[in-house]
Design a protein around this motif. Structure first.
Motif, mmCIF file in Angstrom:
data_model
loop_
_atom_site.group_PDB
_atom_site.id
_atom_site.type_symbol
_atom_site.label_atom_id
_atom_site.label_comp_id
_atom_site.label_asym_id
_atom_site.label_seq_id
_atom_site.Cartn_x
_atom_site.Cartn_y
_atom_site.Cartn_z
ATOM 1 N N ALA A 115 18.740 8.850 3.196
ATOM 2 C CA ALA A 115 17.391 8.303 3.294
ATOM 3 C C ALA A 115 16.747 8.104 1.934
ATOM 4 O O ALA A 115 16.873 8.933 1.051
ATOM 5 N N ARG A 116 16.071 6.963 1.794
ATOM 6 C CA ARG A 116 15.268 6.713 0.614
ATOM 7 C C ARG A 116 13.817 6.798 1.078
ATOM 8 O O ARG A 116 13.462 6.222 2.128
ATOM 9 N N GLY A 117 12.979 7.505 0.376
ATOM 10 C CA GLY A 117 11.586 7.649 0.771
ATOM 11 C C GLY A 117 10.828 8.446 -0.250
ATOM 12 O O GLY A 117 11.291 8.615 -1.384
ATOM 13 N N LEU A 118 9.686 8.981 0.128
ATOM 14 C CA LEU A 118 8.887 9.764 -0.810
ATOM 15 C C LEU A 118 9.542 11.122 -1.031
ATOM 16 O O LEU A 118 9.933 11.789 -0.079
ATOM 17 N N PRO A 119 9.674 11.558 -2.279
ATOM 18 C CA PRO A 119 10.219 12.888 -2.530
ATOM 19 C C PRO A 119 9.246 13.955 -2.043
ATOM 20 O O PRO A 119 8.038 13.740 -2.057
ATOM 21 N N MET A 120 9.775 15.093 -1.598
ATOM 22 C CA MET A 120 8.924 16.204 -1.156
ATOM 23 C C MET A 120 8.030 16.637 -2.307
ATOM 24 O O MET A 120 8.484 16.731 -3.449
ATOM 25 N N GLY A 121 6.770 16.900 -2.010
ATOM 26 C CA GLY A 121 5.836 17.278 -3.065
ATOM 27 C C GLY A 121 5.255 16.053 -3.744
ATOM 28 O O GLY A 121 4.438 16.164 -4.658
ATOM 29 N N GLY A 122 5.728 14.857 -3.362
ATOM 30 C CA GLY A 122 5.261 13.622 -3.969
ATOM 31 C C GLY A 122 3.872 13.244 -3.467
ATOM 32 O O GLY A 122 3.261 13.960 -2.682
ATOM 33 N N ASP A 123 3.429 12.114 -3.911
ATOM 34 C CA ASP A 123 2.063 11.691 -3.660
ATOM 35 C C ASP A 123 2.084 10.181 -3.394
ATOM 36 O O ASP A 123 2.596 9.423 -4.210
ATOM 37 N N LEU A 124 1.552 9.752 -2.247
ATOM 38 C CA LEU A 124 1.530 8.331 -1.913
ATOM 39 C C LEU A 124 0.926 7.500 -3.026
ATOM 40 O O LEU A 124 1.388 6.405 -3.343
ATOM 41 N N GLU A 125 -0.127 8.049 -3.623
ATOM 42 C CA GLU A 125 -0.869 7.322 -4.648
ATOM 43 C C GLU A 125 0.022 6.912 -5.814
ATOM 44 O O GLU A 125 -0.162 5.858 -6.413
ATOM 45 N N TYR A 126 0.986 7.778 -6.157
ATOM 46 C CA TYR A 126 1.800 7.508 -7.332
ATOM 47 C C TYR A 126 3.176 6.919 -7.003
ATOM 48 O O TYR A 126 3.975 6.694 -7.904
ATOM 49 N N ALA A 127 3.452 6.700 -5.727
ATOM 50 C CA ALA A 127 4.760 6.162 -5.349
ATOM 51 C C ALA A 127 4.830 4.676 -5.691
ATOM 52 O O ALA A 127 3.839 3.956 -5.560
ATOM 53 N N ASP A 128 5.990 4.217 -6.145
ATOM 54 C CA ASP A 128 6.129 2.790 -6.423
ATOM 55 C C ASP A 128 6.314 2.028 -5.114
ATOM 56 O O ASP A 128 6.629 2.614 -4.075
ATOM 57 N N GLU A 129 6.143 0.719 -5.167
ATOM 58 C CA GLU A 129 6.137 -0.105 -3.961
ATOM 59 C C GLU A 129 7.473 -0.058 -3.226
ATOM 60 O O GLU A 129 7.515 -0.014 -2.001
ATOM 61 N N LYS A 176 10.550 1.584 1.460
ATOM 62 C CA LYS A 176 11.718 2.235 2.057
ATOM 63 C C LYS A 176 11.265 3.379 2.967
ATOM 64 O O LYS A 176 11.854 3.625 4.027
ATOM 65 N N ALA A 177 10.231 4.112 2.528
ATOM 66 C CA ALA A 177 9.730 5.240 3.308
ATOM 67 C C ALA A 177 9.181 4.767 4.649
ATOM 68 O O ALA A 177 9.390 5.401 5.695
#
Lengths: 198, 198
Positions: A171-185, A190-191
């Motif tokens: 799976a490709r998606g947001l890493p645990m502990g990550g933040d939607l605000e800082y995720a790239d498009e 993918k998430a």
């Protein structure tokens, strides 16, 4: 720096290691100077040992001192589930989580036409041969989620199609502990696309 | 990590180096694995060479392959000006600026009663002997500007007083490119106290 010749030579050698610049090389070299002769001899021996003893497993192409490697030789593991990675060290990254009970296949790189790495340069034919022997239930493609890794994954899915084996992709998606605000498009897309029922 | 034994052994050895943690050791070990046997042998050789060939200069206690070292043996340098530093690598820090034409004296540490380092543990008696021989015009104390280095400097000034030689201390002040706003009080106080006529 105009110091003892052997010290300059050591610094130069150390600088050829990844992530070691002039300052770090200097610090390491002076540390070596202060170490006991036994410790330095042991380090030198360890370096030579690795080159002498470590080879590639003839089944999964991971690094090992015995052939086949301890994972391929392990009857307790599920040989019907093959996790495909790019490099030997990726095997250890996955082993560290302690959850995967299948076996591995190391490609020894990823497709990168610009660098002259085509399917022939990788252990892809060997993977196809393993799958065609028929006991592989699932191929989990765990190449890196970057341009080369994704291209390699697509290529593998295509080439393994005739074998009629389940091919999955990690799976490709947001890493645990990550933040939607800082995720790239791309990650966010993918998430969203890979969402699972709760 | 349950990899080849020689690889784990190498990683463990690498982790004993300063600034090398688990991740860096892993990265270095895999780099070694990918290197040519010649490069690895050369690195191992360089490590052993340094321990075999480098010794301390009998005059200044800096590191050298010949005794006396190239600086002490250099007739072109001013042997009446002795720069006192804590460690051999400090010699190279000063040599790098390429301005100092005197010679050195390495103390092999700084006074630190809490760590059990008293004057006897350092090459202080040797410095006094050099000064008492009479050809030393100036002793420049270039120990580090921290608690131990300052204490060592004060001790040297006191113990060298009877010899009637000029004892100077390198300037403490704002580093070039620094900013008054971010300077700590002690540095600022030293900078003000050590002001020079323009």
């Amino acid at each position: 720096m105009k110091g003892p010749k052997s010290l300059s030579a050591l610094m130069e050698r150390l600088q050829s290691l990844p992530g070691v610049g002039r300052k770090t090389a200097e610090r390491l070299a002076f540390h070596i100077l202060k170490s006991t002769p036994e410790d330095v001899a042991a380090l030198a021996r360890a370096l030579l040992d690795v080159k002498e003893k470590v080879r590639l497993c003839s089944i999964c192409h991971s690094i090992t001192e015995t052939d086949p490697c301890s994972i391929c030789a392990d009857g307790q593991r599920d040989h019907g589930q093959v996790c495909v990675v790019e490099e030997p060290h990726d095997v250890y990254s996955i082993e560290r989580i302690g959850e995967f009970r299948g076996v591995y296949h190391v490609l020894m790189g990823a497709l990168s036409p610009l660098d002259g790495v085509g399917p022939e340069e990788l252990k892809i034919a060997e993977l196809v041969a393993r799958v065609e022997k028929g006991d592989v239930r699932e191929v989990i493609v765990a190449t890196n989620p970057n341009v080369e890794g994704e291209a390699t994954a697509m290529y593998l899915a295509k080439i393994l199609k005739p074998a009629n084996t389940l091919v999955t992709r990690i799976a490709r998606g947001l890493p645990m502990g990550g933040d939607l605000e800082y995720a790239d498009e791309v990650t966010l897309s993918k998430a969203l696309g890979g969402r699972l029922k709760m």
